[in-house]
Write a protein that holds these residues in place. Structure first.
Motif, PDB file in Angstrom:
ATOM      1  N   ALA A  28       0.835  -1.206   0.000  1.00  0.00           N
ATOM      2  CA  ALA A  28       0.000   0.000   0.000  1.00  0.00           C
ATOM      3  C   ALA A  28       0.869   1.256   0.000  1.00  0.00           C
ATOM      4  CB  ALA A  28      -0.915   0.004   1.220  1.00  0.00           C
ATOM      5  N   GLU A  29       1.992   1.188   0.690  1.00  0.00           N
ATOM      6  CA  GLU A  29       2.895   2.343   0.774  1.00  0.00           C
ATOM      7  C   GLU A  29       3.345   2.787  -0.618  1.00  0.00           C
ATOM      8  OE1 GLU A  29       6.637   3.528   3.650  1.00  0.00           O
ATOM      9  OE2 GLU A  29       6.642   1.556   2.699  1.00  0.00           O
ATOM     10  N   LYS A  30       3.551   1.820  -1.514  1.00  0.00           N
ATOM     11  CA  LYS A  30       3.959   2.150  -2.883  1.00  0.00           C
ATOM     12  C   LYS A  30       2.874   2.939  -3.610  1.00  0.00           C
ATOM     13  CE  LYS A  30       6.712  -2.103  -3.329  1.00  0.00           C
ATOM     14  NZ  LYS A  30       6.781  -3.436  -4.004  1.00  0.00           N
ATOM     15  N   VAL A  31       1.628   2.590  -3.370  1.00  0.00           N
ATOM     16  CA  VAL A  31       0.508   3.296  -4.006  1.00  0.00           C
ATOM     17  C   VAL A  31       0.437   4.725  -3.494  1.00  0.00           C
ATOM     18  CG1 VAL A  31      -1.998   3.351  -4.324  1.00  0.00           C
ATOM     19  CG2 VAL A  31      -0.782   1.155  -4.330  1.00  0.00           C
ATOM     20  N   PHE A  32       0.581   4.912  -2.193  1.00  0.00           N
ATOM     21  CA  PHE A  32       0.580   6.262  -1.636  1.00  0.00           C
ATOM     22  C   PHE A  32       1.750   7.082  -2.190  1.00  0.00           C
ATOM     23  CE2 PHE A  32      -2.271   4.460   1.561  1.00  0.00           C
ATOM     24  CZ  PHE A  32      -3.160   5.515   1.765  1.00  0.00           C
ATOM     25  N   ALA A  33       2.902   6.445  -2.359  1.00  0.00           N
ATOM     26  CA  ALA A  33       4.069   7.148  -2.911  1.00  0.00           C
ATOM     27  C   ALA A  33       3.795   7.613  -4.338  1.00  0.00           C
ATOM     28  CB  ALA A  33       5.295   6.235  -2.881  1.00  0.00           C
ATOM     29  N   ASP A  34       3.107   6.782  -5.119  1.00  0.00           N
ATOM     30  CA  ASP A  34       2.748   7.162  -6.486  1.00  0.00           C
ATOM     31  C   ASP A  34       1.827   8.378  -6.498  1.00  0.00           C
ATOM     32  OD1 ASP A  34       4.235   5.113  -7.554  1.00  0.00           O
ATOM     33  OD2 ASP A  34       2.544   3.741  -7.795  1.00  0.00           O
ATOM     34  N   LEU A  35       1.117   8.586  -5.399  1.00  0.00           N
ATOM     35  CA  LEU A  35       0.209   9.734  -5.290  1.00  0.00           C
ATOM     36  C   LEU A  35       0.892  10.936  -4.629  1.00  0.00           C
ATOM     37  CD1 LEU A  35      -3.023   7.827  -4.170  1.00  0.00           C
ATOM     38  CD2 LEU A  35      -2.542   8.795  -6.432  1.00  0.00           C
ATOM     39  N   GLY A  36       2.203  10.829  -4.428  1.00  0.00           N
ATOM     40  CA  GLY A  36       2.960  11.942  -3.876  1.00  0.00           C
ATOM     41  C   GLY A  36       2.920  12.049  -2.366  1.00  0.00           C
ATOM     42  N   VAL A  37       2.529  10.964  -1.695  1.00  0.00           N
ATOM     43  CA  VAL A  37       2.398  10.972  -0.239  1.00  0.00           C
ATOM     44  C   VAL A  37       3.630  10.336   0.405  1.00  0.00           C
ATOM     45  CG1 VAL A  37       1.038  10.144   1.729  1.00  0.00           C
ATOM     46  CG2 VAL A  37      -0.110  10.839  -0.397  1.00  0.00           C
ATOM     47  N   THR A  38       4.230  11.028   1.373  1.00  0.00           N
ATOM     48  CA  THR A  38       5.306  10.432   2.157  1.00  0.00           C
ATOM     49  C   THR A  38       4.673   9.625   3.289  1.00  0.00           C
ATOM     50  OG1 THR A  38       5.473  12.371   3.601  1.00  0.00           O
ATOM     51  CG2 THR A  38       6.896  12.311   1.653  1.00  0.00           C
ATOM     52  N   VAL A 148     -13.561   9.135   7.800  1.00  0.00           N
ATOM     53  CA  VAL A 148     -13.445   7.886   7.048  1.00  0.00           C
ATOM     54  C   VAL A 148     -14.085   8.064   5.672  1.00  0.00           C
ATOM     55  CG1 VAL A 148     -14.054   5.451   6.978  1.00  0.00           C
ATOM     56  CG2 VAL A 148     -13.510   6.539   9.180  1.00  0.00           C
ATOM     57  N   PRO A 149     -13.298   7.990   4.608  1.00  0.00           N
ATOM     58  CA  PRO A 149     -13.853   8.149   3.259  1.00  0.00           C
ATOM     59  C   PRO A 149     -14.493   6.863   2.742  1.00  0.00           C
ATOM     60  CG  PRO A 149     -11.505   7.803   3.118  1.00  0.00           C
ATOM     61  CD  PRO A 149     -11.843   7.844   4.587  1.00  0.00           C
ATOM     62  N   VAL A 150     -15.028   6.927   1.559  1.00  0.00           N
ATOM     63  CA  VAL A 150     -15.586   5.752   0.893  1.00  0.00           C
ATOM     64  C   VAL A 150     -14.497   4.706   0.665  1.00  0.00           C
ATOM     65  CG1 VAL A 150     -16.605   4.959  -1.280  1.00  0.00           C
ATOM     66  CG2 VAL A 150     -17.397   7.095  -0.237  1.00  0.00           C
ATOM     67  N   ASN A 178      -5.591  -5.783  -4.408  1.00  0.00           N
ATOM     68  CA  ASN A 178      -4.889  -4.624  -4.963  1.00  0.00           C
ATOM     69  C   ASN A 178      -5.855  -3.525  -5.389  1.00  0.00           C
ATOM     70  OD1 ASN A 178      -2.368  -5.731  -4.557  1.00  0.00           O
ATOM     71  ND2 ASN A 178      -2.251  -6.636  -6.604  1.00  0.00           N
ATOM     72  N   ASN A 179      -7.016  -3.928  -5.898  1.00  0.00           N
ATOM     73  CA  ASN A 179      -8.019  -2.930  -6.276  1.00  0.00           C
ATOM     74  C   ASN A 179      -8.514  -2.179  -5.043  1.00  0.00           C
ATOM     75  OD1 ASN A 179      -9.874  -1.688  -8.242  1.00  0.00           O
ATOM     76  ND2 ASN A 179     -11.453  -2.741  -7.086  1.00  0.00           N
ATOM     77  N   MET A 180      -8.696  -2.905  -3.926  1.00  0.00           N
ATOM     78  CA  MET A 180      -9.118  -2.250  -2.686  1.00  0.00           C
ATOM     79  C   MET A 180      -8.051  -1.277  -2.179  1.00  0.00           C
ATOM     80  SD  MET A 180     -11.226  -5.001  -0.395  1.00  0.00           S
ATOM     81  CE  MET A 180      -9.952  -6.256  -0.428  1.00  0.00           C
ATOM     82  N   ILE A 181      -6.775  -1.659  -2.302  1.00  0.00           N
ATOM     83  CA  ILE A 181      -5.703  -0.756  -1.892  1.00  0.00           C
ATOM     84  C   ILE A 181      -5.746   0.528  -2.709  1.00  0.00           C
ATOM     85  CG2 ILE A 181      -3.195  -0.425  -1.864  1.00  0.00           C
ATOM     86  CD1 ILE A 181      -2.908  -3.392  -1.219  1.00  0.00           C
ATOM     87  N   LEU A 182      -5.946   0.392  -4.007  1.00  0.00           N
ATOM     88  CA  LEU A 182      -6.016   1.571  -4.885  1.00  0.00           C
ATOM     89  C   LEU A 182      -7.198   2.468  -4.507  1.00  0.00           C
ATOM     90  CD1 LEU A 182      -5.191  -0.173  -8.276  1.00  0.00           C
ATOM     91  CD2 LEU A 182      -3.802   1.599  -7.180  1.00  0.00           C
ATOM     92  N   LEU A 183      -8.366   1.854  -4.285  1.00  0.00           N
ATOM     93  CA  LEU A 183      -9.537   2.633  -3.892  1.00  0.00           C
ATOM     94  C   LEU A 183      -9.297   3.351  -2.571  1.00  0.00           C
ATOM     95  CD1 LEU A 183     -12.439   0.150  -4.760  1.00  0.00           C
ATOM     96  CD2 LEU A 183     -12.066   2.398  -5.797  1.00  0.00           C
ATOM     97  N   MET A 184      -8.772   2.631  -1.593  1.00  0.00           N
ATOM     98  CA  MET A 184      -8.506   3.205  -0.284  1.00  0.00           C
ATOM     99  C   MET A 184      -7.561   4.398  -0.384  1.00  0.00           C
ATOM    100  SD  MET A 184      -6.648   1.418   3.034  1.00  0.00           S
ATOM    101  CE  MET A 184      -5.027   1.430   2.226  1.00  0.00           C
ATOM    102  N   ALA A 185      -6.440   4.205  -1.065  1.00  0.00           N
ATOM    103  CA  ALA A 185      -5.429   5.261  -1.150  1.00  0.00           C
ATOM    104  C   ALA A 185      -5.950   6.483  -1.895  1.00  0.00           C
ATOM    105  CB  ALA A 185      -4.177   4.715  -1.837  1.00  0.00           C
ATOM    106  N   HIS A 186      -6.562   6.276  -3.046  1.00  0.00           N
ATOM    107  CA  HIS A 186      -7.050   7.413  -3.835  1.00  0.00           C
ATOM    108  C   HIS A 186      -8.121   8.188  -3.069  1.00  0.00           C
ATOM    109  CE1 HIS A 186      -5.227   7.094  -7.927  1.00  0.00           C
ATOM    110  NE2 HIS A 186      -4.869   5.916  -7.441  1.00  0.00           N
TER     111      HIS A 186
END
Length: 216
Positions: A28-38, A148-150, A178-186
């Motif tokens: 999940a950390e990699k997905v957040f990094a792709d979104l510019g999040v430390t 808590v978001p969607v 992986n789809n849930m991780i993407l939804l959560m992070a975005h």
């Protein structure tokens, strides 16, 4: 917009023991990094966190230092393995310790220090119980002042009974998870940005006074 995420790994295993939950977090950390999040990961059991329901239980309690990290982050993700069909004991202890912030309202409007912070949860294991754990944890986080978001959750559950966990089962290749991780992070990032620009105007102190008058 600079954002920071804090992952609390609620595994029962102390470092350097291998943690499937840690591997799940790193995906999940990699997905957040792709979104510019430390981000930062804290393995709770590596710290001397005491049992209790205040923000500082004294006598070397490590929770205050972890809580400071929470206060400095824009997003909090609690991650835990499943034990006996529910979240693990460390995740439960963390929820109990968050009770302390409910008495830490600021002077301006009484909001908890967790107001305007976004939260999500991650669950892993090879037994059923993910949705029960998610529902309990998200309720606690909401009551403790987090937003808590969607779809603010992701889970990986392998086959019932003894068997391979996230690492051995190559859970990082599981499309649904992986789809849930993407939804959560975005969704978490979107909401965190929104709250930075438009924080809650809630006057907690005034509402408590109004509730008191209504109850007379």
């Amino acid at each position: 917009m600079a954002l920071k995420a804090l992952f609390l790994n609620c595994t029962l295993k102390k470092s350097p023991e291998t943690s499937n939950t840690e591997a799940f977090i790193k995906n999940a950390e990699k997905v957040f990094a792709d979104l510019g999040v430390t981000s930062e990961i804290v393995r709770v059991v590596d710290h001397n966190v005491h049992f209790g329901v205040t923000s500082d239980e004294g006598d070397g309690d490590a929770w205050p230092s972890i809580l400071e990290k929470v206060k400095k982050a824009d997003m909090l993700i609690l991650a835990t393995p499943i034990w006996r069909g529910d979240r693990g004991s460390v995740a439960k202890m963390v929820a109990e310790r968050f009770d302390g912030i409910m008495s830490e309202g600021n002077d301006e409007n009484g909001q908890y220090p967790t107001y305007n912070k976004v939260a999500g949860v991650m669950i892993d294991g090879n037994e059923d119980g993910a949705k029960k754990a998610i529902s309990s944890m998200l309720f606690d986080l909401s009551e403790h002042g987090f937003t808590v978001p969607v779809n603010a959750f992701a889970y990986y559950v392998g086959e019932a009974g003894p068997g391979p966990s996230y690492i051995e089962a190559e859970g990082h290749k599981h499309e649904f998870t992986n789809n849930m991780i993407l939804l959560m992070a975005h969704n978490m990032v979107h909401l965190a940005k929104t709250l930075k620009e438009n924080p809650y105007p809630t006057q907690v102190n005034k509402l408590e006074e109004k509730a008191e008058k209504m109850s007379k």
